[in-house]
Each structure stands twice: as C-alpha cells, then as structure tokens.
Design a protein around this motif. Structure first.
Motif, PDB file in Angstrom:
ATOM      1  N   GLY A 243      -4.405   5.684  -4.026  1.00 30.37           N
ATOM      2  CA  GLY A 243      -4.138   5.067  -2.734  1.00 30.37           C
ATOM      3  C   GLY A 243      -5.242   4.180  -2.224  1.00 30.37           C
ATOM      4  N   GLY A 244      -6.311   4.023  -2.986  1.00 33.40           N
ATOM      5  CA  GLY A 244      -7.340   3.053  -2.637  1.00 33.40           C
ATOM      6  C   GLY A 244      -7.054   1.722  -3.306  1.00 33.40           C
ATOM      7  N   PHE A 245      -7.841   0.717  -2.985  1.00 36.64           N
ATOM      8  CA  PHE A 245      -7.592  -0.588  -3.586  1.00 36.64           C
ATOM      9  C   PHE A 245      -8.887  -1.288  -3.973  1.00 36.64           C
ATOM     10  CE2 PHE A 245      -7.645  -1.262   1.023  1.00 36.64           C
ATOM     11  CZ  PHE A 245      -8.444  -2.385   1.200  1.00 36.64           C
TER      12      PHE A 245
ATOM     13  N   ARG B 284      -3.962  -5.552   7.384  1.00 38.62           N
ATOM     14  CA  ARG B 284      -2.814  -4.691   7.108  1.00 38.62           C
ATOM     15  C   ARG B 284      -1.651  -5.169   7.972  1.00 38.62           C
ATOM     16  NH1 ARG B 284      -4.669   0.938   7.236  1.00 38.62           N
ATOM     17  NH2 ARG B 284      -4.936   0.601   9.466  1.00 38.62           N
TER      18      ARG B 284
ATOM     19  N   PHE C 205      -3.850  -1.861  -5.934  1.00 38.04           N
ATOM     20  CA  PHE C 205      -3.978  -0.455  -5.539  1.00 38.04           C
ATOM     21  C   PHE C 205      -4.005   0.457  -6.760  1.00 38.04           C
ATOM     22  CE2 PHE C 205      -2.880  -1.896  -1.346  1.00 38.04           C
ATOM     23  CZ  PHE C 205      -3.446  -0.955  -0.501  1.00 38.04           C
TER      24      PHE C 205
ATOM     25  N   TYR D 133      -1.022  -5.243   2.410  1.00 35.33           N
ATOM     26  CA  TYR D 133      -2.464  -5.455   2.558  1.00 35.33           C
ATOM     27  C   TYR D 133      -2.802  -6.848   2.044  1.00 35.33           C
ATOM     28  CZ  TYR D 133      -2.868  -0.588   3.837  1.00 35.33           C
ATOM     29  OH  TYR D 133      -2.746   0.619   4.503  1.00 35.33           O
TER      30      TYR D 133
ATOM     31  N   GLY E 299       0.809  -1.207   0.000  1.00 39.14           N
ATOM     32  CA  GLY E 299       0.000   0.000   0.000  1.00 39.14           C
ATOM     33  C   GLY E 299       0.843   1.258   0.000  1.00 39.14           C
TER      34      GLY E 299
ATOM     35  N   LYS F 130     -10.690   2.190   0.975  1.00 39.95           N
ATOM     36  CA  LYS F 130      -9.588   3.085   1.311  1.00 39.95           C
ATOM     37  C   LYS F 130      -8.633   2.389   2.276  1.00 39.95           C
ATOM     38  CE  LYS F 130     -12.024   7.424   0.477  1.00 39.95           C
ATOM     39  NZ  LYS F 130     -12.462   8.742   1.033  1.00 39.95           N
ATOM     40  N   ALA F 131      -7.348   2.702   2.133  1.00 40.05           N
ATOM     41  CA  ALA F 131      -6.331   2.001   2.904  1.00 40.05           C
ATOM     42  C   ALA F 131      -6.374   2.336   4.392  1.00 40.05           C
ATOM     43  CB  ALA F 131      -4.943   2.320   2.344  1.00 40.05           C
ATOM     44  N   ASP F 132      -6.982   3.459   4.760  1.00 44.78           N
ATOM     45  CA  ASP F 132      -7.016   3.837   6.174  1.00 44.78           C
ATOM     46  C   ASP F 132      -8.186   3.205   6.931  1.00 44.78           C
ATOM     47  OD1 ASP F 132      -9.199   5.260   5.237  1.00 44.78           O
ATOM     48  OD2 ASP F 132      -8.378   7.236   5.693  1.00 44.78           O
TER      49      ASP F 132
ATOM     50  N   ASP G 132       1.410   3.291   2.264  1.00 41.77           N
ATOM     51  CA  ASP G 132       2.138   3.465   3.515  1.00 41.77           C
ATOM     52  C   ASP G 132       3.251   2.449   3.706  1.00 41.77           C
ATOM     53  OD1 ASP G 132       0.511   1.268   3.770  1.00 41.77           O
ATOM     54  OD2 ASP G 132      -0.560   1.973   5.558  1.00 41.77           O
TER      55      ASP G 132
END
Length: 304
Positions: A129-131, A97, A125, A65, A59, A153-155, A61
């Motif tokens: 930054g989304g997947f 994650r 991804f 993932y 990802g 979203k990755a967060d 960051d």
C-alpha cells in the motif's frame, strides 16, 4: 501493430490508468487537470490540479495519486507541443490525492526531510500500500537539478528518499514478484534496476555504480514513463524516436515498437480481461491511442 485513435484534443496527456469501466484516467499536464477519457472518446475533467500533474496511479483506498511536477513553460512548433523550462510562478512539486468521483483533492507531500520536491513524475504502488515515485528535478537555461526516487505511505505519514542523485529519473515500475524496482532516466537513455530488501529499502550498491544497468539506448533517444509486462520485461516510452522500447531484464536485445508520428510518446498502460489492451499517450499531438499488445501487461496492485 494497429493503433486506434481514441481521442485527440488532449493538452499534453500523460499518466494513463486503465479503469474497470473501460475508461482511462490520465493527466493533461499543460491543461493542469486530471481527466477521464471514455471509450467513445469523450473527455471529462475530474479535477483542476494546478501546477503540472504528471503521473497517476490508483491507491489502496481507490483514490488517484498524482505526481505534480509544479508546472512547465511550453512551446509549440510544427504541430508539436513540448515543455521547455520552469515557469516564473513555480513553487515546488507535490503528491496529490484525488477523489475520482468528486474531484476533491489534497496535497499529501511537497517535501522530504526539509527539501522541497522538485518535479515528481511517475508513480507505482506496492502490495503493502505504499508507493514509489520519481522526482525528475527542474531545469532552466542555466541548471538541471539532480533527481531521485522516493517511497511514501498513502496516508501522508511517511516519505523517504530511496536513492539519489540520479540524472532526470522518470519512469518507475515494479517487477512481477515485487522484489525489484526499475527506473528509467530521461537524458541518459538508461534503465536501472534496484533490488528491494524491504518496502522503500534497496540493497547496498557497489561504490562505482548507481544501480544495476539494464540498458543504455543509442543515439538521441530520451526515456519517459514505463510499464512492466507480466513476463517482467519493461516497456519504456521513448521520446524523439516516437515509440515503446521493450527492455528485457536479462540484458538481451531491446526491441522497439514504433507508434504514431509523434516524437513525444510518453507512456503506456495495460488493462482488459487478458491485460493485452494497451493505451498509449502521444503527448506532443494530444492524442490517446489503443492497441492490442503482443504480451500481457502486469496487473497492478489496485486497479484493473
């Protein structure tokens, strides 16, 4: 095509990710781990994730993932390991994650709109930054769930179902320009394409078609995970036949690359300075192979 065996002894490997240091991070579904294979073949476990870790991607960051399918029942016959159903202790699938340096992990999604994730499978991804990820569904002797593909979203703040129902959606990837998402269905042997009009949003579909059909493979060929070449062609791991089908996006003839004598060739990833290094998982026999691919693979957004 010359294949070099990097290592054996993996427990149904999948989801390979080429890393900048020359190692390959992958999952071992039956072992329930995220693992790292070094260039010399040494295998190190990064994290014990439980369930059935299935697909993996780096990802924005730097975290890994993982699509976790929740676990399988397994059988072994004639030297081939394969999944055959859903275990009694299955609860749901999830997206995890993982910190590749420490092995610490967390679950960021296990449901969407109140419906549990069944069997998350493959992941890619986008530049935002989304997947996108597929959910194959789960099955036993009496039923097979419909599947879908999702955007998240990755967060951990947002997940939505992009398209459903699908019949065992498995491999997923993005076109080089990021404007199309490709999905392979296992049991139908089909590859579908969807035009994107925004992150996680596809263009309206004709009422009589579930997508834009690129190919349907003949005979008993089952499709698994995929990677995209820099020229846009789609490399789909092809079960039972044991190799990689290269699918053009213009509807022209599919070519086939035969691999090792393992009917469960499940995935391919690209890396190296020229993106022609290819790593291929032979899951039934527990091996990771390397070869030089005829065409460069597509550079992914967040890893080499």
């Amino acid at each position: 095509m010359e294949l070099t065996k990097i290592c054996g002894g993996l427990d149904f490997p999948e989801g390979p990710v080429s890393m900048k240091d020359g190692s390959v991070i992958l999952v071992e579904i039956r072992r329930k781990t995220l693992s790292r294979v070094h260039p010399n073949g040494q295998i190190d476990v990064i994290a014990n994730l439980g369930g059935g870790p299935n697909g993996a991607a780096v990802g924005p960051d730097g975290m890994i993932y993982v699509c976790n399918n929740g676990g399988f029942i397994w059988t072994q016959e004639e030297g081939i390991t394969r999944p055959i159903g859903t275990p009694d202790d299955y609860v749901s699938g999830s997206i995890q994650r993982v910190d590749p340096n420490t092995g610490a992990y967390e679950t960021i999604y296990d449901s969407c709109e109140g419906q549990p994730l069944r069997g998350p499978n493959d992941i890619v991804f986008d530049a935002q930054g989304g997947f996108y990820f597929t959910d194959l569904g789960k099955s036993n002797a009496e039923y097979v769930h419909h599947g879908a593909f999702y955007y998240a979203k990755a967060d951990g703040s947002e997940i939505r179902r992009v398209h459903a129902p699908m019949i065992t959606p498995n491999g997923i990837g993005l076109s080089p320009d990021g404007k199309t998402v490709h999905v392979a269905e296992t049991r139908t042997g089909r590859v579908w394409s969807y035009d994107l009009i925004g992150p996680g949003e596809i263009a309206p579909l004709p009422f009589d078609m579930p997508g834009r059909l690129l190919t349907t493979l003949p005979d008993y060929q089952l499709l698994d995970s995929l990677a995209v070449q820099a020229d846009g062609q789609i490399c789909v791991a092809t079960l039972m036949r044991g190799g990689i089908s290269v699918v053009p996006v213009d509807g022209s003839e599919v070519t086939f690359m035969a691999m090792a004598s393992d009917p469960y060739i499940t995935n391919i990833c690209f890396g190296g300075a020229d993106m022609r290094d290819a790593w291929i998982t032979a899951s039934g026999t527990g091996c990771l192979y390397h070869t030089r691919w005829p065409s460069p693979g597509l550079q992914l957004n967040y890893n080499a």
